[in-house]
Design a protein around this motif. Structure first.
Motif, PDB file in Angstrom:
ATOM      1  N   GLY A  54      39.291  12.214  79.777  1.00  0.00           N
ATOM      2  CA  GLY A  54      38.463  12.938  78.827  1.00  0.00           C
ATOM      3  C   GLY A  54      37.459  12.014  78.167  1.00  0.00           C
ATOM      4  N   PHE A  55      36.959  12.423  76.987  1.00  0.00           N
ATOM      5  CA  PHE A  55      35.966  11.609  76.281  1.00  0.00           C
ATOM      6  C   PHE A  55      36.475  10.191  76.023  1.00  0.00           C
ATOM      7  CE2 PHE A  55      34.884  15.894  74.255  1.00  0.00           C
ATOM      8  CZ  PHE A  55      33.887  16.177  75.168  1.00  0.00           C
ATOM      9  N   THR A  56      37.696  10.078  75.502  1.00  0.00           N
ATOM     10  CA  THR A  56      38.232   8.767  75.139  1.00  0.00           C
ATOM     11  C   THR A  56      38.410   7.878  76.360  1.00  0.00           C
ATOM     12  OG1 THR A  56      39.406   9.771  73.269  1.00  0.00           O
ATOM     13  CG2 THR A  56      40.116   7.580  73.955  1.00  0.00           C
ATOM     14  N   GLY A  57      39.071   8.409  77.376  1.00  0.00           N
ATOM     15  CA  GLY A  57      39.356   7.615  78.563  1.00  0.00           C
ATOM     16  C   GLY A  57      38.109   7.171  79.295  1.00  0.00           C
ATOM     17  N   ASN A  58      37.146   8.070  79.452  1.00  0.00           N
ATOM     18  CA  ASN A  58      35.929   7.709  80.173  1.00  0.00           C
ATOM     19  C   ASN A  58      35.033   6.786  79.355  1.00  0.00           C
ATOM     20  OD1 ASN A  58      36.261   9.115  82.694  1.00  0.00           O
ATOM     21  ND2 ASN A  58      36.037  11.011  81.544  1.00  0.00           N
ATOM     22  N   SER A  59      35.027   6.961  78.032  1.00  0.00           N
ATOM     23  CA  SER A  59      34.282   6.037  77.185  1.00  0.00           C
ATOM     24  C   SER A  59      34.868   4.633  77.290  1.00  0.00           C
ATOM     25  CB  SER A  59      34.311   6.512  75.726  1.00  0.00           C
ATOM     26  OG  SER A  59      33.694   5.578  74.870  1.00  0.00           O
ATOM     27  N   ALA A  60      36.188   4.545  77.273  1.00  0.00           N
ATOM     28  CA  ALA A  60      36.850   3.249  77.423  1.00  0.00           C
ATOM     29  C   ALA A  60      36.533   2.628  78.776  1.00  0.00           C
ATOM     30  CB  ALA A  60      38.353   3.407  77.250  1.00  0.00           C
ATOM     31  N   ALA A  61      36.598   3.426  79.826  1.00  0.00           N
ATOM     32  CA  ALA A  61      36.337   2.914  81.176  1.00  0.00           C
ATOM     33  C   ALA A  61      34.898   2.432  81.307  1.00  0.00           C
ATOM     34  CB  ALA A  61      36.633   3.998  82.202  1.00  0.00           C
ATOM     35  N   LEU A  62      33.967   3.188  80.752  1.00  0.00           N
ATOM     36  CA  LEU A  62      32.560   2.797  80.818  1.00  0.00           C
ATOM     37  C   LEU A  62      32.336   1.475  80.089  1.00  0.00           C
ATOM     38  CD1 LEU A  62      29.558   3.245  81.389  1.00  0.00           C
ATOM     39  CD2 LEU A  62      29.478   4.769  79.393  1.00  0.00           C
ATOM     40  N   GLU A  86      22.921   7.986  72.195  1.00  0.00           N
ATOM     41  CA  GLU A  86      22.440   6.749  72.819  1.00  0.00           C
ATOM     42  C   GLU A  86      22.987   6.621  74.242  1.00  0.00           C
ATOM     43  OE1 GLU A  86      22.935   1.894  72.321  1.00  0.00           O
ATOM     44  OE2 GLU A  86      23.730   3.246  70.791  1.00  0.00           O
ATOM     45  N   ILE A  87      24.281   6.887  74.410  1.00  0.00           N
ATOM     46  CA  ILE A  87      24.886   6.820  75.743  1.00  0.00           C
ATOM     47  C   ILE A  87      24.255   7.859  76.662  1.00  0.00           C
ATOM     48  CG2 ILE A  87      27.012   7.216  77.048  1.00  0.00           C
ATOM     49  CD1 ILE A  87      28.532   6.046  74.633  1.00  0.00           C
ATOM     50  N   ILE A  88      24.059   9.066  76.148  1.00  0.00           N
ATOM     51  CA  ILE A  88      23.458  10.138  76.953  1.00  0.00           C
ATOM     52  C   ILE A  88      22.091   9.715  77.470  1.00  0.00           C
ATOM     53  CG2 ILE A  88      22.469  12.456  76.818  1.00  0.00           C
ATOM     54  CD1 ILE A  88      24.789  13.137  74.870  1.00  0.00           C
ATOM     55  N   GLU A  89      21.277   9.125  76.587  1.00  0.00           N
ATOM     56  CA  GLU A  89      19.934   8.703  76.990  1.00  0.00           C
ATOM     57  C   GLU A  89      20.012   7.517  77.943  1.00  0.00           C
ATOM     58  OE1 GLU A  89      15.655   7.361  74.985  1.00  0.00           O
ATOM     59  OE2 GLU A  89      17.395   7.803  73.714  1.00  0.00           O
ATOM     60  N   ARG A  90      20.838   6.543  77.620  1.00  0.00           N
ATOM     61  CA  ARG A  90      20.926   5.332  78.445  1.00  0.00           C
ATOM     62  C   ARG A  90      21.400   5.625  79.856  1.00  0.00           C
ATOM     63  NH1 ARG A  90      25.405   1.805  76.326  1.00  0.00           N
ATOM     64  NH2 ARG A  90      26.655   2.895  77.891  1.00  0.00           N
ATOM     65  N   GLU A  91      22.389   6.515  79.962  1.00  0.00           N
ATOM     66  CA  GLU A  91      22.998   6.800  81.266  1.00  0.00           C
ATOM     67  C   GLU A  91      22.374   8.007  81.963  1.00  0.00           C
ATOM     68  OE1 GLU A  91      24.889   4.622  82.406  1.00  0.00           O
ATOM     69  OE2 GLU A  91      25.486   3.523  80.608  1.00  0.00           O
ATOM     70  N   GLY A  92      21.399   8.642  81.339  1.00  0.00           N
ATOM     71  CA  GLY A  92      20.741   9.792  81.960  1.00  0.00           C
ATOM     72  C   GLY A  92      21.681  10.959  82.181  1.00  0.00           C
ATOM     73  N   ILE A  93      22.531  11.240  81.218  1.00  0.00           N
ATOM     74  CA  ILE A  93      23.517  12.314  81.361  1.00  0.00           C
ATOM     75  C   ILE A  93      22.867  13.659  81.068  1.00  0.00           C
ATOM     76  CG2 ILE A  93      25.710  13.238  80.517  1.00  0.00           C
ATOM     77  CD1 ILE A  93      26.537  10.377  79.843  1.00  0.00           C
ATOM     78  N   GLU A  94      22.917  14.567  82.018  1.00  0.00           N
ATOM     79  CA  GLU A  94      22.332  15.908  81.879  1.00  0.00           C
ATOM     80  C   GLU A  94      23.360  16.832  81.238  1.00  0.00           C
ATOM     81  OE1 GLU A  94      19.265  16.750  82.440  1.00  0.00           O
ATOM     82  OE2 GLU A  94      18.654  14.810  83.251  1.00  0.00           O
ATOM     83  N   CYS A  95      23.313  16.921  79.901  1.00  0.00           N
ATOM     84  CA  CYS A  95      24.354  17.697  79.213  1.00  0.00           C
ATOM     85  C   CYS A  95      23.783  18.541  78.066  1.00  0.00           C
ATOM     86  CB  CYS A  95      25.445  16.766  78.694  1.00  0.00           C
ATOM     87  SG  CYS A  95      24.880  15.544  77.488  1.00  0.00           S
ATOM     88  N   GLU A  96      22.531  19.020  78.244  1.00  0.00           N
ATOM     89  CA  GLU A  96      21.918  19.904  77.255  1.00  0.00           C
ATOM     90  C   GLU A  96      21.917  19.286  75.856  1.00  0.00           C
ATOM     91  OE1 GLU A  96      23.371  23.942  77.411  1.00  0.00           O
ATOM     92  OE2 GLU A  96      23.646  23.880  79.582  1.00  0.00           O
ATOM     93  N   ALA A  97      21.723  17.985  75.783  1.00  0.00           N
ATOM     94  CA  ALA A  97      21.785  17.281  74.503  1.00  0.00           C
ATOM     95  C   ALA A  97      20.694  17.798  73.562  1.00  0.00           C
ATOM     96  CB  ALA A  97      21.631  15.786  74.727  1.00  0.00           C
ATOM     97  N   THR A  98      21.101  18.266  72.404  1.00  0.00           N
ATOM     98  CA  THR A  98      20.186  18.843  71.414  1.00  0.00           C
ATOM     99  C   THR A  98      20.540  18.250  70.060  1.00  0.00           C
ATOM    100  OG1 THR A  98      20.134  20.903  72.690  1.00  0.00           O
ATOM    101  CG2 THR A  98      19.311  20.984  70.413  1.00  0.00           C
ATOM    102  N   ARG A  99      19.743  17.300  69.596  1.00  0.00           N
ATOM    103  CA  ARG A  99      20.050  16.644  68.336  1.00  0.00           C
ATOM    104  C   ARG A  99      19.216  17.266  67.211  1.00  0.00           C
ATOM    105  NH1 ARG A  99      20.453  10.140  67.024  1.00  0.00           N
ATOM    106  NH2 ARG A  99      21.901  10.385  65.266  1.00  0.00           N
ATOM    107  N   ARG A 100      19.652  18.438  66.785  1.00  0.00           N
ATOM    108  CA  ARG A 100      18.948  19.157  65.721  1.00  0.00           C
ATOM    109  C   ARG A 100      19.866  19.464  64.547  1.00  0.00           C
ATOM    110  NH1 ARG A 100      15.739  23.336  69.742  1.00  0.00           N
ATOM    111  NH2 ARG A 100      14.515  21.742  70.827  1.00  0.00           N
ATOM    112  N   ARG A 122      30.803   9.458  85.602  1.00  0.00           N
ATOM    113  CA  ARG A 122      29.830   8.999  86.603  1.00  0.00           C
ATOM    114  C   ARG A 122      29.282   7.626  86.236  1.00  0.00           C
ATOM    115  NH1 ARG A 122      24.666   8.934  86.080  1.00  0.00           N
ATOM    116  NH2 ARG A 122      24.503  10.602  84.510  1.00  0.00           N
ATOM    117  N   ALA A 123      28.951   7.456  84.938  1.00  0.00           N
ATOM    118  CA  ALA A 123      28.406   6.174  84.494  1.00  0.00           C
ATOM    119  C   ALA A 123      29.450   5.069  84.615  1.00  0.00           C
ATOM    120  CB  ALA A 123      27.916   6.298  83.054  1.00  0.00           C
ATOM    121  N   ALA A 124      30.697   5.385  84.274  1.00  0.00           N
ATOM    122  CA  ALA A 124      31.767   4.388  84.395  1.00  0.00           C
ATOM    123  C   ALA A 124      31.959   3.985  85.853  1.00  0.00           C
ATOM    124  CB  ALA A 124      33.067   4.943  83.824  1.00  0.00           C
TER     125      ALA A 124
END
Length: 425
Positions: A37-45, A110-124, A193-195
């Motif tokens: 999940g989020f924690t495991g993949n963040s750690a792996a990356l 920052e991770i989304i932008e750096r890794e080019g993650i296509e996840c409908e990121a909306t920072r509003r 994918r990034a990891a």
């Protein structure tokens, strides 16, 4: 009522795809991560980018658990307001966690932008909606606390809240510009994918059946193979299964369900959350509303649609939408799903150091995206460097929760009764 057929929107709409084969050979690595999940993949990356050899063992598929069933609100901080965090942890420790998670959304985007993650990121930003006069007093207090601790929050009156949400059902709102929304499963897959691109090995459909520590090395048996690692992170959170020794996280299981409409027309969307904020309210039995990129309106609430009583939750969701947005008429739901949340008694996440060079992270109490990202990277760093000062919370040797089954049943029953009462009005 019987459980209804479930269909997770995030599986339908995710632009990020990811697939990995199961474990088929013995391995020796620097870091073993259990849970994708989020924690495991963040750690792996993080670990892979530091040059460590890493393997992630996921019992199902990446994002199968709460990470792929999340509402998708990238919130700053915890469910608790800052003063409560400090009261529970002490000033120094509390401020450290408040600051770390206050910066969590920036870390995610920052991770989304750096890794080019296509996840409908909306920072509003996000809106914490006051459902009642008491709820308004709650967000006024959170506003004062947040600004005192450096959070750039804004308090909105009922008119401005109505303009931003498209409904006059709320008494006001707390706006947090640090936050935003994402497609959570796509973000989780993007982290994996990034990891993998950084050198980590990801194994899906690889449930760990046995875990032990021998001669200074952790050994996990999965799919008839053995992974040996100097360091270990258990990141299974609310979906832990397969082994209980030497560690099983203790938490109260909390269910949350979501209901997504078909994509709304341009005219329907014109005044409905025009700013793109994600929202949740101050009710004791909380609910949430948000739009996805395609214009689907998603309403969420406490409860599970995977067991008896699912029909009550769906009936409540239909009534909720009619009350908030009567102009939509009798619009139906195309996707219905739910997930499990790991909640701790004090609503503060835990890092348990249950053995040599081993941590378990869990208990985000409904705030999985930012904390999971932050805690995953921080625990990987601590394990690789043998230095715990950078952890957002001090690790404990043991964490226990009392009456977890009874509390979980109480919360689910409370949600059913609340939704039934709302349906009857």
């Amino acid at each position: 009522m019987n459980a209804i057929h479930t269909s997770n929107l995030w599986h339908h709409s995710a632009e990020e795809t990811f697939a990995a084969p199961p474990l088929t050979a013995d391995l020796d690595v620097d870091l073993l991560v259990i849970g994708g999940g989020f924690t495991g993949n963040s750690a792996a990356l993080h670990a892979a980018r530091e040059g460590a050899s890493v393997v992630v063992l996921e019992a199902e598929t990446i994002g199968h658990g709460g990470s792929g069933r999340n509402v998708g609100l990238v919130n700053a901080g915890l469910w608790l307001p800052p003063d409560k965090v400090i009261e529970a942890m002490g000033e120094a420790a509390g401020l450290k966690l408040v600051d770390a998670l206050g910066a969590g959304p920036a870390r995610v985007f920052e991770i989304i932008e750096r890794e080019g993650i296509e996840c409908e990121a909306t920072r509003r930003g996000t809106l914490h909606l006051a459902h009642s006069p008491d709820g308004l007093r709650d967000i006024e207090d959170r506003y004062r606390q947040g600004n005192r601790h450096g959070a750039p929050l804004s308090l909105l009156n009922s008119d401005e809240t109505a303009r931003r949400t498209g409904t006059d059902a709320f008494h006001g709102a707390l706006f947090d510009p640090r936050a935003g929304t994402i497609q959570p499963l796509a973000y989780c897959r993007g982290l994996a994918r990034a990891a993998q691109a950084a050198g980590a090995m990801i194994c899906e459909n690889t449930p760990v059946a046995e875990l032990r520590h021998d001669n200074g090395v952790w050994a996990a048996r999965a799919n008839g193979q053995v992974v040996r690692a100097k360091r270990l992170l258990i990141a299974t959170n609310a979906y832990h299964a397969g082994f209980e020794d030497p560690f099983r996280p203790e938490f109260v299981r909390f269910n949350y369900c979501q209901f997504a409409t078909e994509p709304l027309s341009e005219s329907q969307r014109e005044k409905l959350l025009p700013g793109g904020e994600g929202c949740w309210d101050t009710a004791m039995v909380m609910s949430s509303i948000r739009l996805d990129r395609a214009g689907r309106l998603i309403v969420g609430g406490v409860g599970s649609v995977e067991d008896a009583g699912a029909g009550l939750h769906e009936a409540w969701a239909r009534r909720k939408l009619r009350a908030l947005y009567p102009a939509l008429g009798e619009i139906g739901f195309q996707h219905v799903w739910s997930g499990r949340i790991a909640m701790t008694g004090d609503h503060i996440p835990k890092i348990v150091s249950f053995g040599p060079n081993a941590y378990a992270c869990f208990g985000y109490s409904g705030r999985g995206i930012s904390p999971g990202t932050v805690f995953g990277a921080a625990t990987a760093e601590a394990l690789l460097r043998g230095e715990e000062s950078g952890l957002p919370v001090a690790p404990v040797r043991r964490h226990q929760e009392r009456l977890t089954g009874a509390k979980a049943a109480y919360y689910e029953l409370g949600a059913k009764l609340t939704h039934f009462a709302a349906h009857r009005r």
